[in-house]
Enzyme design. Sequence first.
Site, PDB file in Angstrom:
ATOM      1  N   HIS A  56       0.872  -1.181   0.000  1.00  0.00           N
ATOM      2  CA  HIS A  56       0.000   0.000   0.000  1.00  0.00           C
ATOM      3  C   HIS A  56       0.908   1.230   0.000  1.00  0.00           C
ATOM      4  O   HIS A  56       1.681   1.425  -0.931  1.00  0.00           O
ATOM      5  CB  HIS A  56      -0.930  -0.095   1.216  1.00  0.00           C
ATOM      6  CG  HIS A  56      -2.113   0.820   1.230  1.00  0.00           C
ATOM      7  ND1 HIS A  56      -2.429   1.670   0.210  1.00  0.00           N
ATOM      8  CD2 HIS A  56      -3.077   1.020   2.186  1.00  0.00           C
ATOM      9  CE1 HIS A  56      -3.527   2.359   0.515  1.00  0.00           C
ATOM     10  NE2 HIS A  56      -3.935   1.986   1.712  1.00  0.00           N
ATOM     11  N   HIS A 101      -1.764  -1.994 -10.072  1.00  0.00           N
ATOM     12  CA  HIS A 101      -2.809  -1.427  -9.225  1.00  0.00           C
ATOM     13  C   HIS A 101      -3.993  -2.363  -9.137  1.00  0.00           C
ATOM     14  O   HIS A 101      -4.288  -3.076 -10.099  1.00  0.00           O
ATOM     15  CB  HIS A 101      -3.274  -0.060  -9.758  1.00  0.00           C
ATOM     16  CG  HIS A 101      -3.963   0.736  -8.722  1.00  0.00           C
ATOM     17  ND1 HIS A 101      -5.332   0.658  -8.515  1.00  0.00           N
ATOM     18  CD2 HIS A 101      -3.479   1.580  -7.793  1.00  0.00           C
ATOM     19  CE1 HIS A 101      -5.634   1.448  -7.503  1.00  0.00           C
ATOM     20  NE2 HIS A 101      -4.548   2.016  -7.046  1.00  0.00           N
ATOM     21  N   ASP A 107       3.015   5.904  -6.773  1.00  0.00           N
ATOM     22  CA  ASP A 107       4.203   5.887  -5.919  1.00  0.00           C
ATOM     23  C   ASP A 107       5.533   5.965  -6.665  1.00  0.00           C
ATOM     24  O   ASP A 107       6.512   6.455  -6.123  1.00  0.00           O
ATOM     25  CB  ASP A 107       4.197   4.616  -5.057  1.00  0.00           C
ATOM     26  CG  ASP A 107       3.071   4.645  -4.048  1.00  0.00           C
ATOM     27  OD1 ASP A 107       2.856   5.718  -3.453  1.00  0.00           O
ATOM     28  OD2 ASP A 107       2.397   3.623  -3.868  1.00  0.00           O
TER      29      ASP A 107
END
Length: 374
Positions: A220, A259, A310
């Site tokens: 995460h 994802h 990210d």
Amino acid sequence: MAKSLSGAGLRGQVAGKTALSTVGKSGSGLTYRGYDVKDLANHCEFEEVAYLILKGKLPNKGELAEYKAKLKSMRDLPAALKEVLERIPKDAHPMDVIRTGCSMLGNLEMENDFSEQEAVTDRMLACFPSIICYWYRFSHDGVRIDTTTDDDSIGAHFLHMLHGEKPRELHEQVMHVSLILYAEHEFNASTFTARVCASTLSDMHSCITGAIGTLRGPLHGGANEAAMEMIEGFTSADDAEEKMMGMLERKEKIMGFGHAIYRESDPRNEIIKGWSEKLSKDVGDEVLYPVSVRCEAVMWREKKLFCNADFFHASAYNFMGIPTKLFTPIFVMSRLTGWAAHVMEQRADNRIIRPSAEYTGEELRSVTPIDQRD
Ligand SMILES: CC(C)(COP(=O)(O)OP(=O)(O)OC[C@H]1O[C@@H](n2cnc3c(N)ncnc32)[C@H](O)[C@@H]1OP(=O)(O)O)[C@@H](O)C(=O)NCCC(=O)NCCS
């Protein structure tokens, strides 16, 4: 009878309603209260978006100025919280520090009833950067910093406390964009944690503390740190390609890619990638950005996997001199808005969240007396 699960991880199951965001549906793929995230990142400051998420509308000039002034006045930390932070060792993970900081704040300034939910959220939004930086600077540099800077924004306040000087305009601008991109993302794991906690009618600090613990994992929020550790191990784009091919052959997970909802791209990537490139030119980098671009190309070519939010955050933060271990706590400073808004939404129309499980254990059996067991 309860329906059997079609797949693990509750993928594709609708677990509740929200008016806060859409993921993988309209616009570029991510909207906050009906606004495309790209539109927001191009035209707004983070505080405008926090206001939108928490209060339901974009503020006008006067409302924004008032909101920012209020947040600015709430930056300082209680002495008892500073004492706790000073006792946390240097080698602790900053996510554990912010988790403890949030929990301690809940002891000192508890939410007595739900009428205080907006006030306690504003307080957390204002002082989470102070918690992170107070601990970091005390444990690493031995200084007790002043957490009441007069910087205009949350991002600038954070950078100022971290580096001991007012940040450049470019860096403040990148922080606005970064905090906007991370602010809200529907029923992701940490938000769902916050909602489950809220559904028991627990307090806001407990909901946020639980969400921080969930965000900590490398699948995460921790992915930006893991991505940084990977790319700084590559000496050039060619070296990155060679090593990544080896990782893929060994079936290793590459952090910062893929994802659970998006299938072809993460709309946040294009935005932060652009800023990473700008910062790369600004610092005269010739390695990290080209390495990152090659990683992206290799993953798409080999696996049809794309960068999530990210991946380019890693290089962008690095170019601004932010230590890797503080990457995920910045995510907390931002996602707090989404978490708190979800808690409020859950409270407004609540039923305790309590799903059922498909039992896979033993048939009913009776207890063998202890002296007759093998
Ligand atoms: C985000 C993530 C947890 C989603 O998990 P998921 O929904 O189970 O992923 P998918 O169903 O799309 O995975 C499809 C396949 O691609 C593989 N895959 C997904 N992401 C991968 C990655 N980053 N590196 C290598 N392989 C990956 C999966 O292992 C799976 O392979 P399999 O079918 O052989 O088991 C996953 O992509 C991941 O672990 N990414 C790295 C961590 C990360 O960056 N997290 C931040 C998310 S914003």
